[in-house]
Design a protein around this motif. Structure first.
Motif: not given
Length: 404
Positions: A245-250, A271-274, A354-356
């Motif tokens: 993710s290129g942004g912060a935790i939501e 997009l499945k984040s870790e 994390a909302g990512n």
């Protein structure tokens, strides 16, 4: 003929070289100017509101890389189409008229329509010299060595606007300066990172041979920016890709539920984040966070990765597997394949604290009837897994100073 050179200085401007050539045989003469100084740090643009005959007599230094425009007539003399000249605004218009009239006899014989249009435009240029109505004269020189006279110097001229600007890369290249201005754009600018694939050296996770990892910033429509990393090993052929993710935790977690009803759903971007877990209730299947890492693919691609994850595990379908478990897993793989082929309807759930994570809405920006996105407050355990409970972003500086 004889060419004469004169090194002179224009008041309130700079030094120039005036070259004059005259031929006694045919009486042809020509005058050019060349800058005696270096190319300036910045380009310059002169915008003059011509309102009287006196303005037509203003001296003008026009280098060969300068562009001249009169917006009212959509008239432009491009850069590098004329030699540098020391003249007046009226002289520049006269040179343009002479240039247009040069081939008119040939045009009248070959294309009367084009010739008549050019005659009409020449008439408009000649009318400008009478200044029956005000017009705008613009002189734009990336080298910064052109000049329009200010008759009120050193006082300000209200009719003349002088603007200095930084050259673009294309303008610097035209002047032959592309190698001399390495700081034209910041190396660490975000725009460069978005438009460039970065590469750095790593070791292959399979054979430990030297390999290259490519990294690129990608903007996902209606979502956010992510970092895609891909590694290819030339030694063993191993290939892997990962998404960060290129942004912060939501502020809130996200739960995305898709009802798979058509084979076209398999083409949705995902997009499945870790930190995201995946669940398929119809198969009583759940994939915990951390498994498969971060991925940017399609729904079909993610389901195939899940299938390969099950098939490649030696404890489930290999020599170490139990026959009864093998049968159940083969049945599970068969049902998963039916979902991939669109033969069976199912629910696909992504839960990311994390909302990512992201699942494409094919109806965007309208709502998708088969897609449900829920935002929820994270539990203490989820914050603990993400390391947020021990993370302090405010007041830590004063506490650190007190501890010392």
């Amino acid at each position: 003929g004889v060419t004469r050179l004169l090194l002179t200085r224009i008041p309130f401007f700079k030094e120039i070289i005036v070259s004059s050539f005259a031929c006694d045989s045919c009486s042809w003469s020509n005058t050019e100017i060349h800058s005696a100084g270096r190319i300036q740090e910045q380009g310059v643009r002169y915008t003059l509101a011509v309102a009287s005959r006196q303005d037509m007599n203003r001296e003008v230094v026009k280098t060969d890389c300068a562009t001249t425009r009169i917006p009212e007539l959509d008239f432009e003399i491009p850069a590098f189409t004329q030699k540098g000249v020391l003249t007046t605004i009226e002289g520049i218009i006269d040179r343009a008229v002479v240039g247009l009239e040069q081939d008119q006899p040939l045009r009248r014989a070959t294309d009367q329509e084009v010739a008549s249009k050019i005659d009409e435009f020449i008439g408009k240029l000649k009318q400008l010299k009478e200044v029956h109505s005000p017009f705008t004269f613009i002189l734009d020189d990336p080298s910064g060595n052109s000049f329009v006279e200010n008759p009120h110097a050193p006082q300000k001229d209200d009719a003349l606007v002088v603007t200095r600007y930084r050259r673009t890369l294309q303008q610097a290249a035209a002047l032959g300066l592309e190698g001399e201005e390495p700081d034209e754009k910041p190396v660490d600018s975000a725009e460069d990172l978005r438009n460039e694939v970065l590469q750095f050296n790593t070791n292959c996770p399979e054979c430990n041979a030297p390999a290259d990892t490519n990294m690129k910033l990608v903007q996902i429509p209606h979502f956010k920016e992510v970092i895609i990393m891909a590694t290819n090993c030339d030694a063993c052929g191993h290939r892997t890709n990962e998404v960060k993710s290129g942004g912060a935790i939501e502020p809130h977690g996200t739960r995305i539920t898709l009802r798979i009803t058509d084979p076209s759903d398999m083409t949705r971007d995902i997009l499945k984040s870790e930190t995201c877990s995946v669940e398929i209730p119809e198969l009583e299947f759940e994939l915990g966070m951390g498994a498969l890492g971060g991925k940017f693919t399609t729904l079909e691609g993610l389901l195939k990765d899940i299938r390969e994850l099950v098939e490649r595990n030696p404890f489930t379908l290999g020599d170490s597997s139990v026959p009864s478990r093998t049968g159940k897993l083969q049945e599970f793989i068969g049902k998963l394949q039916e979902i991939i082929e669109g033969k069976t309807e199912a629910h696909f759930i992504m839960d990311d604290p994390a909302g990512n994570s992201y699942l494409q809405n094919v109806y965007a920006p309208e709502e998708d009837p088969e897609l449900k996105v829920e935002h929820y407050q994270r539990t203490f355990e989820q914050n603990e897994d993400l390391g947020l409970n021990d993370m302090k972003t405010e007041g830590y500086e004063s506490e650190g100073a007190a501890g010392r």
